[in-house]
Design an enzyme around this catalytic site. Structure first.
Site, PDB file in Angstrom:
ATOM      1  N   HIS A  57      -7.810   2.841   4.347  1.00  0.00           N
ATOM      2  CA  HIS A  57      -7.682   4.110   3.629  1.00  0.00           C
ATOM      3  C   HIS A  57      -8.488   4.057   2.338  1.00  0.00           C
ATOM      4  O   HIS A  57      -8.821   2.992   1.839  1.00  0.00           O
ATOM      5  CB  HIS A  57      -6.209   4.404   3.310  1.00  0.00           C
ATOM      6  CG  HIS A  57      -5.558   3.340   2.475  1.00  0.00           C
ATOM      7  ND1 HIS A  57      -5.088   2.168   3.023  1.00  0.00           N
ATOM      8  CD2 HIS A  57      -5.310   3.257   1.150  1.00  0.00           C
ATOM      9  CE1 HIS A  57      -4.557   1.415   2.069  1.00  0.00           C
ATOM     10  NE2 HIS A  57      -4.691   2.035   0.917  1.00  0.00           N
ATOM     11  N   CYS A  85      -0.306   0.185  -5.718  1.00  0.00           N
ATOM     12  CA  CYS A  85      -1.473  -0.469  -5.139  1.00  0.00           C
ATOM     13  C   CYS A  85      -2.715   0.221  -5.681  1.00  0.00           C
ATOM     14  O   CYS A  85      -2.616   1.292  -6.298  1.00  0.00           O
ATOM     15  CB  CYS A  85      -1.438  -0.431  -3.610  1.00  0.00           C
ATOM     16  SG  CYS A  85      -1.668   1.211  -2.889  1.00  0.00           S
TER      17      CYS A  85
END
Length: 689
Positions: free
Chosen positions: A65, A200
């Protein structure tokens, strides 16, 4: 999942054998649907995110992603592989692949939808249903939530309850229904309470998967877990009352925790985000153990740029590199400011300006020599901070704020005993190690408040001072003198070989650790008021080689633009300025998209430039500045010749290698229409590694 995914974005028979090929196959579906405008640019962004941390998860899941300017709207593509594809998960290949694409400016609503998918991936019923579905439309509907597995309803209710607890709106329930116990007195004993923060780099997938994993593990252990997800859509701070009532804290993150000081004074476990996904039960048990032993963070603790010593799974070598790079990153601004001031002082006042008296005693406003002396002396003061700052922030990277005092003390001692750069490295590591050892000692609760302010600075400074003055200082100073004498004696072939090696290092990782080692080696040599000729030659070679990769990429996109994507051609325009300014990172977008051709070509060109610069005897007193400090360079014309030679070599190699890649039956049709040629180029572009 709204219309982020449709049947056309599903491949139930994904035949790719590598993660790069899988990303390309799914991304091509996005391009066909008009969701991605530049296939190669998007894949480069996916590869850059993958390079930060593998996206494989336990349970056979891969979630490549990224955020990208080449994405028109938040999109999800799904592929199912029969043979499995390695995405770096500890338990083996992934058979369920989700390619998540978010625009660079995606709104909160879209990112919230993507985060809900990340949470659902932690649900075994959901993943089992995806493995069993045999129709693309049904798979898309399942992912969108149109056909949720029955078991997900209960999970959704539990998640909603957790969210309510986070903002303090959850109703009070009997602890007997939540895993609590009822003592003989009749009072209800509440369960153990944990607050957690997950984050993250991208803030789309791992952040929310770690949150879901921790919440599920907490329910299984009879523990209340409330998570603050610091994702791309922003974050809602946990209610202060919830934090105050917590018995322990878990940080599962790969970027600094925002407002970390809110959680100080509690038992804390600090790990990477993947640990929160893969072993949540262990983290919960660990924080409960710390609470039982009375281990808490210091009351004044706050987040640091280094974020402790790294994730739990990192080896010592990785942590050592991070500690050293922490010191170097804080030292570099002092090098740049001090070095440029000294260089300008020499340019204004001549090379005897280092013999000038203090400007406090003699300064004439109308004399150029006085201004030259002023700049030289300011630069000298800045240079005097180099070794203490290096040592202090190495210790900071190891032990947080308590490491600063002994680190600076040790660095100052290294400066005093002429142990130089090597002494600063050793002093920083000693200071950090001593503080970490002290922090492991169990301290009575009454003394914990004065530990970070009095006890740790006092003991650690005394220990580090003793070691530096009495034990290791003299051998290090001798080693530093030996290295300096060796550099001063370099000439002929030895100097050229050193220039070649430094050129290779500068171009290997373009601003990474190897590049920084070469740069720090060079700046350490000129970090004195009167650097040797050899030290200035080394500095010149390092800066020249570091300018080669971005300038070469800029030239290559100019002379052979058809070999590059539109995004790369735009990056090439910026690379002219970045390269001329000695910012090697200007070549990173090209290296990320095609590392096997760009990096070796850059290294060869950098080696040529480094060798030529040393052979020409070019010297440089300034540690930075690129072409803007050419007037301060010895033998400036030959110096520019060395840079031009390296740029031409790298450009030629990149053009040849990229041209060879495109020699195919399709690529041979040079006279085909432009649109068809562009389509062939996109189809043949290699996946970014």
């Amino acid at each position: 999942m709204s219309e982020m995914i449709t049947a056309d974005l599903v491949d139930l028979d994904l035949s790719a054998e590598t993660k790069e090929a899988a990303a390309r196959a799914l991304a091509e579906r996005m391009v066909t649907e008009g969701r991605v405008t530049d296939l190669d640019g998007f894949l480069a962004d996916v590869a850059a995110r993958e390079a930060q941390m593998p996206t494989g998860l336990d349970g056979g899941i891969g979630i490549p992603h990224c955020r990208s300017e080449h994405v028109t709207e938040p999109t999800l593509a799904f592929g199912r592989s029969a043979r499995g594809i390695d995405f770096g998960a500890p338990d083996g290949p992934a058979d369920l692949i989700f390619l998540i694409a978010a625009p660079a400016g995606a709104d909160d609503a879209h990112l919230t939808i993507l985060s809900s998918l990340a949470r659902r991936l932690m649900n075994a019923e959901f993943t089992s249903a995806l493995r069993a579905v045999d129709d693309a439309a049904a798979a898309a509907a399942l992912i969108r939530g149109d056909e949720a597995p029955a078991a997900e309803a209960a999970s959704s209710e539990e998640t909603a309850a957790s969210d309510a607890a986070a903002d303090g709106t959850a109703p009070v329930t009997d602890a007997r229904a939540e895993g609590g116990t009822v003592p003989k007195s009749g009072a209800v004993e509440r369960p153990f309470r944990i607050v957690a923060v997950t984050s993250c780099p991208t803030g789309i997938a791992h952040t929310y998967m770690a949150a879901e994993s921790l919440e599920n593990a907490g329910r299984g252990a009879g523990v209340e877990v409330v998570v603050e997800t610091q994702g791309s859509a922003g974050f809602t701070r946990l209610d202060p009352a919830v934090i105050a009532a917590a018995d322990g804290v878990i940080f599962a993150h790969d970027v600094p925790v925002r407002d970390k000081e809110r959680f100080a004074g509690k038992p804390t476990v600090d790990v990477g985000v993947k640990a929160g996904i893969n072993r949540p039960a262990e983290l919960i048990a660990e924080v409960r153990g710390k609470a039982a032993r009375g281990e808490v963070t210091a009351a004044a603790a706050a987040g640091t740029p280094v974020e402790r010593s790294g994730d739990a799974g990192e080896g010592y070598g990785t942590r050592l590199r991070k500690w050293l790079m922490s010191g170097v990153s804080y030292m570099v601004p002092f090098v740049a400011a001090g070095g440029l001031l000294i260089a300008v002082g020499f340019a204004i006042g001549g090379y005897k300006i280092n013999k000038a008296p203090s400007v406090m005693d003699h300064f004439v406003w109308t004399q150029a020599d006085s201004w030259g002396a002023l700049l030289f002396q300011i630069g000298g003061v800045a240079f005097n901070f180099l070794i203490p700052v290096l040592a202090g922030y190495i210790a900071y990277g190891m032990a947080d704020r308590p490491g600063l005092v002994p680190g600076f003390v040790g660095g100052s001692i290294a400066l005093t005993i002429n142990a130089g750069f090597l002494g600063g490295l050793v002093a920083g590591l000693l200071a950090g190690g001593v503080v970490m050892a002290i922090q492991r000692v169990e301290i009575p609760p009454a003394l914990r408040g004065i530990m970070p302010v009095v006890v740790i600075p006092l003991i650690s400074s005394a220990v580090v001072g003793f070691l530096m003055f009495v034990v290791v200082g003299k051998p290090i100073a001798s080693a530093q003198k030996g290295m300096t004498d060796w550099l001063n004696g370099l000439s002929g072939a030895n100097a050229i070989l050193l220039g070649t090696l430094l050129g290779l290092m500068m171009c290997f990782d373009l601003g990474g650790p190897v590049n920084k080692v070469a740069y720090t080696f060079a700046t350490a040599g000129i970090a004195v008021s009167d650097p040797s000729d050899s030290a200035m030659r080394i500095m010149a070679a390092v800066m020249a080689a570091g300018m080669v990769p971005p300038l070469a990429m800029a030239l290559a996109t100019t002379v052979r633009g058809r070999l590059f994507t539109q995004t790369e051609r735009e990056n090439g325009k910026a690379a002219w300025v970045l390269g001329a300014s000695f910012i090697s990172e200007g070549a990173i977008p090209f290296a990320a998209a095609d590392p096997l051709r760009v990096i070796p070509s850059s290294m060869i060109g950098g080696a040529v430039t480094g060798a030529l610069s040393m052979s020409f005897g070019a010297t440089l007193r300034a540690p930075h500045g690129g072409i803007f400090v050419v007037p301060l360079i010895g033998n400036p014309f030959l110096y520019l010749v060395a840079i031009a030679a390296g740029v031409c070599v790298t450009t030629a190699l990149v053009v040849v290698l990229k041209g060879m890649r495109r020699q195919s039956p399709e690529g041979a049709a040079k006279d085909a229409p432009g649109a068809a040629a562009a389509a062939r180029e996109a189809a043949q572009q290699p996946v970014a590694a």
